[in-house]
Write a protein that holds these residues in place. Structure first.
Motif, PDB file in Angstrom:
ATOM      1  N   GLU A   3     -13.941  15.271  16.746  1.00 22.86           N
ATOM      2  CA  GLU A   3     -13.996  13.067  17.000  1.00 22.86           C
ATOM      3  C   GLU A   3     -15.390  13.615  17.144  1.00 22.86           C
ATOM      4  OE1 GLU A   3     -14.563  11.049  20.860  1.00 22.86           O
ATOM      5  OE2 GLU A   3     -12.820  12.373  21.182  1.00 22.86           O
ATOM      6  N   GLY A   4     -16.247  12.245  16.780  1.00 23.91           N
ATOM      7  CA  GLY A   4     -17.704  12.269  16.108  1.00 23.91           C
ATOM      8  C   GLY A   4     -17.910  13.481  15.042  1.00 23.91           C
ATOM      9  N   TYR A   5     -17.151  13.740  14.368  1.00 27.54           N
ATOM     10  CA  TYR A   5     -17.738  13.842  12.870  1.00 27.54           C
ATOM     11  C   TYR A   5     -17.990  12.632  12.053  1.00 27.54           C
ATOM     12  CZ  TYR A   5     -17.175  19.023  14.118  1.00 27.54           C
ATOM     13  OH  TYR A   5     -17.378  19.908  15.445  1.00 27.54           O
ATOM     14  N   LEU A   6     -18.926  12.700  11.307  1.00 32.18           N
ATOM     15  CA  LEU A   6     -19.580  11.744   9.851  1.00 32.18           C
ATOM     16  C   LEU A   6     -18.298  12.360   9.002  1.00 32.18           C
ATOM     17  CD1 LEU A   6     -23.005  10.988  10.522  1.00 32.18           C
ATOM     18  CD2 LEU A   6     -20.794   9.094  11.448  1.00 32.18           C
ATOM     19  N   GLY A   7     -18.136  11.819   8.353  1.00 35.27           N
ATOM     20  CA  GLY A   7     -17.841  11.834   7.055  1.00 35.27           C
ATOM     21  C   GLY A   7     -16.427  11.149   5.905  1.00 35.27           C
ATOM     22  N   ILE A   8     -15.859  11.939   4.589  1.00 35.92           N
ATOM     23  CA  ILE A   8     -15.255  10.542   4.214  1.00 35.92           C
ATOM     24  C   ILE A   8     -13.503  11.239   4.003  1.00 35.92           C
ATOM     25  CG2 ILE A   8     -14.492   9.526   2.076  1.00 35.92           C
ATOM     26  CD1 ILE A   8     -17.313   9.183   1.056  1.00 35.92           C
ATOM     27  N   VAL A   9     -12.227  10.490   4.763  1.00 38.50           N
ATOM     28  CA  VAL A   9     -11.582  10.319   4.314  1.00 38.50           C
ATOM     29  C   VAL A   9     -10.822  10.530   3.632  1.00 38.50           C
ATOM     30  CG1 VAL A   9      -9.187  10.679   5.785  1.00 38.50           C
ATOM     31  CG2 VAL A   9     -10.692  10.559   6.990  1.00 38.50           C
ATOM     32  N   VAL A  10     -10.009  11.998   2.935  1.00 32.32           N
ATOM     33  CA  VAL A  10      -8.961  10.908   1.613  1.00 32.32           C
ATOM     34  C   VAL A  10      -7.656  11.961   1.983  1.00 32.32           C
ATOM     35  CG1 VAL A  10     -11.524  11.761   0.158  1.00 32.32           C
ATOM     36  CG2 VAL A  10     -10.199  13.756   0.384  1.00 32.32           C
ATOM     37  N   ARG A  11      -6.770  11.436   0.928  1.00 30.01           N
ATOM     38  CA  ARG A  11      -5.174  12.004   0.853  1.00 30.01           C
ATOM     39  C   ARG A  11      -5.265  13.355  -0.617  1.00 30.01           C
ATOM     40  NH1 ARG A  11      -1.700  12.441   3.606  1.00 30.01           N
ATOM     41  NH2 ARG A  11       0.762  12.709   3.163  1.00 30.01           N
ATOM     42  N   GLU A  12      -5.946  14.639  -0.770  1.00 28.94           N
ATOM     43  CA  GLU A  12      -5.283  15.143  -1.843  1.00 28.94           C
ATOM     44  C   GLU A  12      -4.120  16.451  -1.661  1.00 28.94           C
ATOM     45  OE1 GLU A  12      -8.294  18.605  -2.383  1.00 28.94           O
ATOM     46  OE2 GLU A  12      -9.266  16.535  -3.821  1.00 28.94           O
ATOM     47  N   ARG A  13      -3.150  16.360  -3.109  1.00 32.03           N
ATOM     48  CA  ARG A  13      -2.765  17.339  -2.239  1.00 32.03           C
ATOM     49  C   ARG A  13      -0.955  17.071  -1.504  1.00 32.03           C
ATOM     50  NH1 ARG A  13      -5.263  22.145  -3.991  1.00 32.03           N
ATOM     51  NH2 ARG A  13      -6.818  21.114  -5.272  1.00 32.03           N
ATOM     52  N   GLY A  14      -1.096  16.091  -0.537  1.00 33.26           N
ATOM     53  CA  GLY A  14      -0.185  15.748   0.576  1.00 33.26           C
ATOM     54  C   GLY A  14      -0.934  16.236   1.620  1.00 33.26           C
ATOM     55  N   ALA A  15      -1.933  16.724   1.319  1.00 32.58           N
ATOM     56  CA  ALA A  15      -3.066  16.726   2.990  1.00 32.58           C
ATOM     57  C   ALA A  15      -4.451  16.014   3.173  1.00 32.58           C
ATOM     58  CB  ALA A  15      -2.845  17.844   2.870  1.00 32.58           C
TER      59      ALA A  15
END
Length: 171
Positions: free
Chosen positions: A142-154
């Protein structure tokens, strides 16, 4: 079985407890010399941050653990002109990079340090071409900035240090 014991990656331990202070500088070091610079800076009392990630491998039926730099070739340090001059005496620094946006670097490094303390596992990440910036609003990140990606099922959160144009992924 660790190949080598884990070395301190932040000095002093309270480096991120109180923001501000001496300006940040990024030391670009010769290949595989990040920990050497850390060993040089500690006795001189020069604050630094050289985050590491754990890498586990299995060879010939044995497990090995090594600790690799999260940003190979770079060590973040704090200090003025005197500290910068002393850093050159290490003979491992290729160049010192000035930081134009001190607040941005401080917040990005503090975020990576908090992720480390939370026990998050880091993995090297490829640079991304597209994706939306996110702020995590719930859960352990919570509170972190970033980009969410899906890679190799995770699902992973990509956390960046803009100055270096480097990104790491946190599961």
């Amino acid at each position: 079985m660790p190949l080598l014991k884990r070395e301190p990656d932040v000095f002093p331990m309270s480096l991120f407890d109180s923001p501000g202070g001496a300006p940040w500088t990024v030391a670009h070091v010769r290949s595989r010399q990040e920990k050497v610079l850390g060993r040089f800076l500690s006795p001189l009392g020069i604050p630094f941050f050289a985050p590491q990630r754990e890498k586990r491998t299995r060879r010939n039926g044995r497990n090995f653990v090594s600790y690799l730099p999260l940003f190979p070739g770079y060590v973040f340090l704090r200090g003025g002109a005197e500290e910068r001059a002393r850093v050159w005496r290490s003979n491992v620094v290729v160049r010192l990079i000035d930081v134009p946006d001190q607040e941005l670097l401080e917040s990005e490094l503090a975020q990576i340090h908090r992720l480390q303390r939370s026990g998050a596992r880091f993995a090297p990440a490829r640079a991304f071409e597209c994706g939306e910036s996110v702020r995590v609003v719930d859960g352990p990140f919570e509170g972190y900035l970033g980009i969410v990606v899906r890679e190799r099922g995770a699902e992973r959160l990509l956390v960046s240090v803009s100055l270096l144009r480097k990104t790491v992924a946190v599961e």
